[in-house]
Design an enzyme around this catalytic site. Structure first.
Site, short mmCIF file in Angstrom:
data_model
loop_
_atom_site.label_atom_id
_atom_site.label_comp_id
_atom_site.label_asym_id
_atom_site.label_seq_id
_atom_site.Cartn_x
_atom_site.Cartn_y
_atom_site.Cartn_z
N SER A 123 -0.66 6.69 13.70
CA SER A 123 -1.18 8.04 13.55
C SER A 123 -0.07 8.96 13.05
CB SER A 123 -1.73 8.56 14.88
OG SER A 123 -2.28 9.85 14.75
N GLY B 131 -0.06 4.48 -0.82
CA GLY B 131 -0.79 5.73 -0.87
C GLY B 131 0.03 6.82 -0.20
N GLU C 248 -10.08 12.00 19.41
CA GLU C 248 -9.89 12.96 18.31
C GLU C 248 -11.23 13.54 17.84
OE1 GLU C 248 -8.97 11.74 13.94
OE2 GLU C 248 -7.06 11.85 15.00
N GLY D 61 0.83 -1.20 0.00
CA GLY D 61 0.00 0.00 0.00
C GLY D 61 0.86 1.25 0.00
N LYS E 291 -5.47 2.66 19.46
CA LYS E 291 -5.66 3.58 18.33
C LYS E 291 -7.15 3.90 18.13
CE LYS E 291 -4.45 5.88 14.58
NZ LYS E 291 -5.59 5.95 13.70
N HIS F 227 -7.99 6.41 20.71
CA HIS F 227 -7.29 7.63 20.27
C HIS F 227 -8.14 8.38 19.26
CE1 HIS F 227 -4.89 9.49 17.02
NE2 HIS F 227 -4.00 9.83 17.94
N ASN F 228 -8.69 7.67 18.28
CA ASN F 228 -9.49 8.33 17.26
C ASN F 228 -10.83 8.82 17.81
OD1 ASN F 228 -7.36 7.55 15.65
ND2 ASN F 228 -8.66 6.86 13.98
#
Length: 301
Positions: free
Chosen positions: A121, A9, A180, A7, A173, A176-177
């Protein structure tokens, strides 16, 4: 350490470049031939098939997977397994559900492979700033990829750590999001209040810049917000439509399952969902009921 990366990207490509600059050999796979050609031109090895990815690496291999959560991760692992050897390491650096990560670890362990989940992140800024990485997996296996993690992190001893066994990285995570979501919602609401106070002629971009220094709410998120407001103070051309990629929902589900009150994260998720409703039935129903019991006027289209 040699690393295979699936990947390429924006995030994956930047990770590959940071590793290359850190002295690691990177073999990167992507269906996009421009991305793999760019990787090769930069001094790493770009390939366009999983077979070539594996062939260009020596065992024990560590392959970092950066693909969308869910079936794509399972499908990628299934395609790789017949070509790999016992002891090779699968690393899921995407935003997978932690329950899937526990399952994948247990299944692969039985077959002689290793699995690590890394909640990552840093987004498009990771190449310059480094990545924050929350790592889950067997301690001895995490140690094997320590050089990779130390290179990707903001500093070898900062911004990353093994948070627990398999699944722990993606669980941390996920929360964490969720946090956020709440932080973003609070900033958005605050600036909306400033915008509404017309008589004071407040400048959102100026306020954001003031807060960047000395304020208790100063943060990287505020820095990004300040830059966005400076570039487009009136947010022209931006639709009031906010997607969610899943982690906030999972955080809310976990909070409910664990009997933990999480109203800010929950409400910020609901607000995102509300932003995507083109013809809101809830509000029309409220207007109808208010008219029915109190004779209050209804605004018509």
């Amino acid at each position: 350490m040699e690393l295979g990366l699936i990947g390429l990207g924006k995030m994956g490509g930047n990770m590959a470049e940071r590793l290359r600059l850190g002295g690691h050999k990177v073999v990167g796979f992507d269906f996009n031939k421009e991305a793999t050609a760019k990787l090769t031109a930069a001094g790493s090895v770009g390939v366009n098939s999983l077979e070539d990815l594996v062939k260009n690496m020596q065992s024990p291999r560590a392959i970092w997977i950066m693909v969308p959560a869910g079936d794509p991760v399972d499908e990628t692992i299934a395609k790789l397994k017949p070509m790999m050897q016992k002891g090779d390491i699968f690393i899921d650096g995407g935003n997978s559900n932690y329950k899937d990560s526990i399952r994948r670890h247990d299944e692969l362990k039985k077959e002689g492979f290793e699995f690590i989940d890394v909640g990552t992140s840093g987004g498009v800024w990771g190449l310059k700033e480094g990545y924050s990485m929350m790592v889950g997996g067997d301690e001895d296996v995490v140690e094997k990829i320590r050089p990779v993690l130390e290179t990707l992190a903001p500093a070898p001893d900062k911004g990353w750590g093994r948070t627990g066994p398999a699944g722990a990285g993606h669980f941390v995570k996920m929360v964490h999001n969720g946090i956020e979501y709440g932080m973003m919602q609070a900033f958005a609401e605050g600036f909306a209040i400033f915008e509404a106070k017309k008589e004071l002629n407040l400048n959102n971009a100026q306020i954001a810049e003031i807060w960047q220094y000395g304020s208790v709410v100063r943060s990287w998120l505020l820095d990004l917000t300040a830059a966005a407001l400076k570039a487009n103070p009136e947010l022209k051309g931006i639709a009031p439509y906010v997607p969610d990629s899943g982690e906030g929902r999972w955080t809310v589900f976990e909070a409910i399952d664990l009997n933990v009150s999480a109203p800010v994260i929950t409400e910020s998720l609901i607000r995102r969902i509300r932003s995507r409703e083109q013809d809101n039935l809830t509000d029309r129903m409220l207007s109808v009921m208010r008219n029915a019991f109190g004779g209050h006027a209804m605004k018509t289209e």
